[in-house]
Design a protein around this motif. Structure first.
Motif, PDB file in Angstrom:
ATOM      1  N   ILE A 227       0.821  -1.219   0.000  1.00  0.00           N
ATOM      2  CA  ILE A 227       0.000   0.000   0.000  1.00  0.00           C
ATOM      3  C   ILE A 227       0.856   1.270   0.000  1.00  0.00           C
ATOM      4  CG2 ILE A 227      -1.995  -1.086   1.085  1.00  0.00           C
ATOM      5  CD1 ILE A 227      -1.168   0.283   3.725  1.00  0.00           C
ATOM      6  N   THR A 228       2.189   1.100   0.007  1.00  0.00           N
ATOM      7  CA  THR A 228       3.082   2.261   0.033  1.00  0.00           C
ATOM      8  C   THR A 228       3.851   2.361  -1.274  1.00  0.00           C
ATOM      9  OG1 THR A 228       3.359   1.990   2.425  1.00  0.00           O
ATOM     10  CG2 THR A 228       4.930   3.423   1.294  1.00  0.00           C
ATOM     11  N   LEU A 229       3.653   3.455  -1.972  1.00  0.00           N
ATOM     12  CA  LEU A 229       4.370   3.686  -3.222  1.00  0.00           C
ATOM     13  C   LEU A 229       5.792   4.155  -2.934  1.00  0.00           C
ATOM     14  CD1 LEU A 229       1.542   5.552  -5.130  1.00  0.00           C
ATOM     15  CD2 LEU A 229       2.390   3.251  -5.646  1.00  0.00           C
ATOM     16  N   PRO A 230       6.751   3.818  -3.788  1.00  0.00           N
ATOM     17  CA  PRO A 230       8.103   4.369  -3.624  1.00  0.00           C
ATOM     18  C   PRO A 230       8.046   5.891  -3.592  1.00  0.00           C
ATOM     19  CG  PRO A 230       8.086   2.655  -5.315  1.00  0.00           C
ATOM     20  CD  PRO A 230       6.654   2.931  -4.969  1.00  0.00           C
ATOM     21  N   GLY A 231       8.863   6.489  -2.764  1.00  0.00           N
ATOM     22  CA  GLY A 231       8.902   7.942  -2.707  1.00  0.00           C
ATOM     23  C   GLY A 231       9.215   8.535  -4.064  1.00  0.00           C
ATOM     24  N   ALA A 232       8.720   9.749  -4.303  1.00  0.00           N
ATOM     25  CA  ALA A 232       8.921  10.399  -5.600  1.00  0.00           C
ATOM     26  C   ALA A 232       9.767  11.658  -5.438  1.00  0.00           C
ATOM     27  CB  ALA A 232       7.577  10.758  -6.229  1.00  0.00           C
ATOM     28  N   LEU A 233      10.674  11.843  -6.388  1.00  0.00           N
ATOM     29  CA  LEU A 233      11.492  13.048  -6.479  1.00  0.00           C
ATOM     30  C   LEU A 233      10.853  13.979  -7.500  1.00  0.00           C
ATOM     31  CD1 LEU A 233      14.080  14.730  -5.951  1.00  0.00           C
ATOM     32  CD2 LEU A 233      15.165  13.400  -7.793  1.00  0.00           C
ATOM     33  N   ASP A 234      10.339  15.094  -7.030  1.00  0.00           N
ATOM     34  CA  ASP A 234       9.729  16.106  -7.900  1.00  0.00           C
ATOM     35  C   ASP A 234      10.834  17.065  -8.326  1.00  0.00           C
ATOM     36  OD1 ASP A 234       8.425  18.281  -9.005  1.00  0.00           O
ATOM     37  OD2 ASP A 234       6.907  18.434  -7.445  1.00  0.00           O
ATOM     38  N   ILE A 235      11.320  16.877  -9.564  1.00  0.00           N
ATOM     39  CA  ILE A 235      12.418  17.704 -10.064  1.00  0.00           C
ATOM     40  C   ILE A 235      11.951  18.390 -11.332  1.00  0.00           C
ATOM     41  CG2 ILE A 235      13.546  15.735 -11.208  1.00  0.00           C
ATOM     42  CD1 ILE A 235      16.085  17.570  -9.754  1.00  0.00           C
ATOM     43  N   GLU A 236      11.835  19.720 -11.254  1.00  0.00           N
ATOM     44  CA  GLU A 236      11.181  20.470 -12.315  1.00  0.00           C
ATOM     45  C   GLU A 236      11.643  21.918 -12.277  1.00  0.00           C
ATOM     46  OE1 GLU A 236       7.163  21.834 -11.368  1.00  0.00           O
ATOM     47  OE2 GLU A 236       7.075  20.241  -9.838  1.00  0.00           O
ATOM     48  N   TYR A 237      10.881  22.773 -12.939  1.00  0.00           N
ATOM     49  CA  TYR A 237      11.218  24.190 -13.053  1.00  0.00           C
ATOM     50  C   TYR A 237      11.420  24.833 -11.681  1.00  0.00           C
ATOM     51  CZ  TYR A 237       9.053  23.112 -17.537  1.00  0.00           C
ATOM     52  OH  TYR A 237       8.713  22.510 -18.726  1.00  0.00           O
ATOM     53  N   ASN A 238      12.474  25.603 -11.571  1.00  0.00           N
ATOM     54  CA  ASN A 238      12.740  26.351 -10.351  1.00  0.00           C
ATOM     55  C   ASN A 238      11.645  27.404 -10.170  1.00  0.00           C
ATOM     56  OD1 ASN A 238      13.753  27.866  -8.250  1.00  0.00           O
ATOM     57  ND2 ASN A 238      15.758  28.196  -9.157  1.00  0.00           N
ATOM     58  N   PRO A 239      10.910  27.381  -9.063  1.00  0.00           N
ATOM     59  CA  PRO A 239       9.828  28.354  -8.895  1.00  0.00           C
ATOM     60  C   PRO A 239      10.307  29.763  -8.586  1.00  0.00           C
ATOM     61  CG  PRO A 239      10.045  27.007  -6.937  1.00  0.00           C
ATOM     62  CD  PRO A 239      10.988  26.424  -7.941  1.00  0.00           C
ATOM     63  N   SER A 240      11.601  29.916  -8.279  1.00  0.00           N
ATOM     64  CA  SER A 240      12.063  31.241  -7.847  1.00  0.00           C
ATOM     65  C   SER A 240      13.493  31.548  -8.281  1.00  0.00           C
ATOM     66  CB  SER A 240      11.972  31.345  -6.319  1.00  0.00           C
ATOM     67  OG  SER A 240      12.749  30.319  -5.707  1.00  0.00           O
ATOM     68  N   GLY A 241      13.821  31.187  -9.527  1.00  0.00           N
ATOM     69  CA  GLY A 241      15.168  31.480  -9.993  1.00  0.00           C
ATOM     70  C   GLY A 241      15.460  30.812 -11.314  1.00  0.00           C
ATOM     71  N   ALA A 242      16.746  30.571 -11.559  1.00  0.00           N
ATOM     72  CA  ALA A 242      17.173  29.961 -12.816  1.00  0.00           C
ATOM     73  C   ALA A 242      16.499  28.607 -13.015  1.00  0.00           C
ATOM     74  CB  ALA A 242      18.694  29.802 -12.821  1.00  0.00           C
ATOM     75  N   GLU A 243      16.043  28.377 -14.250  1.00  0.00           N
ATOM     76  CA  GLU A 243      15.268  27.170 -14.560  1.00  0.00           C
ATOM     77  C   GLU A 243      15.952  25.891 -14.090  1.00  0.00           C
ATOM     78  OE1 GLU A 243      13.055  25.119 -18.435  1.00  0.00           O
ATOM     79  OE2 GLU A 243      14.588  26.652 -18.743  1.00  0.00           O
ATOM     80  N   CYS A 244      17.276  25.836 -14.262  1.00  0.00           N
ATOM     81  CA  CYS A 244      18.034  24.635 -13.903  1.00  0.00           C
ATOM     82  C   CYS A 244      18.807  24.816 -12.591  1.00  0.00           C
ATOM     83  CB  CYS A 244      18.986  24.263 -15.028  1.00  0.00           C
ATOM     84  SG  CYS A 244      18.162  23.951 -16.616  1.00  0.00           S
ATOM     85  N   TYR A 245      18.382  25.759 -11.776  1.00  0.00           N
ATOM     86  CA  TYR A 245      18.957  25.984 -10.450  1.00  0.00           C
ATOM     87  C   TYR A 245      20.443  26.337 -10.492  1.00  0.00           C
ATOM     88  CZ  TYR A 245      14.585  23.747  -9.006  1.00  0.00           C
ATOM     89  OH  TYR A 245      13.256  23.427  -8.842  1.00  0.00           O
ATOM     90  N   GLY A 246      20.902  26.830 -11.629  1.00  0.00           N
ATOM     91  CA  GLY A 246      22.301  27.204 -11.748  1.00  0.00           C
ATOM     92  C   GLY A 246      23.249  26.041 -11.956  1.00  0.00           C
TER      93      GLY A 246
END
Length: 233
Positions: A114-133
């Motif tokens: 009943i437990t899904l593997p944890g997920a890494l949400d890696i996407e657009y930077n909400p407050s800076g450079a798109e790729c986080y520098g």
């Protein structure tokens, strides 16, 4: 023409026989939620046909979702398959550091079905450079650091949530994770479209950011039995 009772019964039996069982039903629907959805009626969500949920647990190393525990417990009590996700900030600390923070604040996994593997949400930077520098090679190294740390603790690799555009731009369209990490693609359209390099299919599809149920709208690429197998590792 008026059908006899016997004929009507035969039709009903045929329809019932043709309907897939819950275990074989394709593409179970799900949602993903965060503190933006603090008060969820999980029984209603379940009654609406939702089978699974991803719940935001952490962000970077400074934020934990204040509603995570109640959301996770609510989803569990309603009979949903559920898991946590972490919003990455690759510019603030190492992948290993953030994986450990995630694991310590709701991102753990156990082979209970009943437990899904944890997920890494890696996407657009909400407050800076798109790729986080970070350069593409540095971003790939960061994701590997997070993924390997999570795997060494739990025995499973985290699901990677992203978009094809961000992945292409910020990892150089790396194919390094396709053989280990399930993919959760976000694309708000009638079809999934092109996937990041290496993956021939996506495990989850976030197809809308709103809908009849709270949060973002998702589906699993498979059957309910397959979803349960993922939760078993």
């Amino acid at each position: 023409m008026k059908l006899s009772t016997t004929a009507l019964l035969a039709i009903a039996v045929a329809v019932a026989s043709a309907s897939p069982t819950p275990e074989k039903r394709a593409n179970p629907k799900g949602i993903d939620v965060s503190a933006y959805q603090p008060n969820i009626n999980w029984s209603t969500v379940k009654a609406n046909g939702i089978s699974f949920a991803y719940i935001k647990a952490t962000e970077g190393t400074t934020y934990t979702n204040p509603d995570f525990s109640s959301q996770y417990t609510g989803a569990t009590n309603a009979g949903l398959i559920r898991g946590g996700y972490h919003f990455a900030h690759p510019d603030s600390s190492s992948g290993a550091t953030q994986a450990k923070y995630f694991l310590a604040h709701g991102g753990g996994w156990t082979s209970d079905g009943i437990t899904l593997p944890g997920a890494l949400d890696i996407e657009y930077n909400p407050s800076g450079a798109e790729c986080y520098g970070l350069s593409a090679s540095a971003m790939v190294s960061w994701i590997k650091d997070f993924s390997n740390t999570y795997h060494s603790s739990t025995g499973v690799y985290p699901v990677i949530y992203t978009t094809t555009d961000w992945w292409t731009t910020c990892t150089g369209n790396s194919a390094a994770f396709a053989s280990t990490n399930p993919l959760w693609i976000a694309r708000y359209a009638s079809s999934i479209g092109t996937l990041p390099a290496g993956w021939s299919y996506t495990t989850f599809w976030q197809y809308a950011d709103s809908g009849p149920n709270p949060g973002d709208q998702d589906e699993f690429n498979g059957s309910m039995a397959g979803l349960k197998q993922l939760a078993l590792g």
